[in-house]
Scaffold this motif. Sequence first.
Motif, short mmCIF file in Angstrom:
data_model
loop_
_atom_site.label_atom_id
_atom_site.label_comp_id
_atom_site.label_asym_id
_atom_site.label_seq_id
_atom_site.Cartn_x
_atom_site.Cartn_y
_atom_site.Cartn_z
N ALA A 62 0.87 -1.09 -0.30
CA ALA A 62 0.18 0.25 -0.08
C ALA A 62 0.78 1.41 -0.50
CB ALA A 62 -0.66 0.05 1.31
N ILE A 63 2.32 1.29 1.23
CA ILE A 63 2.60 2.42 0.46
C ILE A 63 3.69 3.02 -0.59
CG2 ILE A 63 4.82 2.88 1.91
CD1 ILE A 63 3.32 4.42 2.88
N ILE A 64 3.63 1.42 -1.71
CA ILE A 64 4.34 1.90 -2.56
C ILE A 64 3.49 2.69 -3.94
CG2 ILE A 64 5.53 0.40 -4.50
CD1 ILE A 64 7.17 -1.32 -2.03
N LEU A 65 2.55 1.11 -3.49
CA LEU A 65 1.76 2.13 -4.89
C LEU A 65 0.90 3.08 -4.25
CD1 LEU A 65 -0.46 -1.53 -5.23
CD2 LEU A 65 1.28 -0.25 -6.81
N GLY A 66 1.09 3.35 -3.36
CA GLY A 66 0.27 5.05 -2.31
C GLY A 66 1.44 6.08 -2.86
N SER A 67 2.43 6.08 -2.31
CA SER A 67 3.82 7.08 -2.67
C SER A 67 3.62 6.71 -4.14
CB SER A 67 4.67 6.45 -2.73
OG SER A 67 6.06 6.86 -2.78
N LEU A 68 3.06 5.53 -5.31
CA LEU A 68 3.73 5.40 -6.84
C LEU A 68 2.65 6.87 -7.40
CD1 LEU A 68 4.74 4.82 -8.85
CD2 LEU A 68 3.30 2.70 -9.41
#
Length: 242
Positions: A62-68
């Motif tokens: 979630a953090i990776i996709l959200g940051s993207l």
Amino acid sequence: MILGPIVDSAAVILGGVGGAFFAKRIPERLRTALPMTFGLASMGLGIEFIFQVKQIPAMVLAIILGSLIGELVYLEKGITAVGNGARTLIERLIPHHESHTALSSEDFSKQFVAILILFSASGTGIFGALTNGMTGDPTILLAKSILDLFTAAIFATALGYTVALIFIPQFAIQMGLALCAVFLLPLTTPVMMADFSACGGLIMLATGFRICGIKTFPIANFLPALVLVMPISYLWTTYAPG
């Protein structure tokens, strides 16, 4: 009556206005030391929430996709532009106010975005709003409002009356969550809520690092993760092997 968001927003307004008005009467040592204390508190709360995680891969994804997503839509730059616009407006309305003139535009933007996230998108605020909407108990947000009152006052000594305007996104987010809580919470599970809190805790930890000047994470770009983490947690719990 949904009381929590109203009281918390009032605390930000009162703290922001009071801190800016009395800025020159507050000793420099307090204006320097207390933001570091608030940053440390944010990191401590963030770590506590992170330990609640149930599905670590879901939180990380979630953090990776959200940051993207945040990077692709220039979320941090957009919030920064709003903050600078609010600063310009305040300076026009109150031209003789000089409490934040020592800050460069870059330093102002870094601090403004950090406290906006701290006030509006912290795990405590979001969970408190959901709890207030679902059960009618505003206790969590009332406790948060005490911290926000002093936090807003101290940061307003450097950022000026602009801090008081943070009540607008804060109130919109908290009241929106409180009103939707009756529909949202029955769709969640304890695992989803734990992973949501952990994701918010990770953002709070990054916010603390930023406030303390240790590392300037693009924390606004992490915000889409809060929308993604519960669906990802549900899917991971339901379909992941093991």
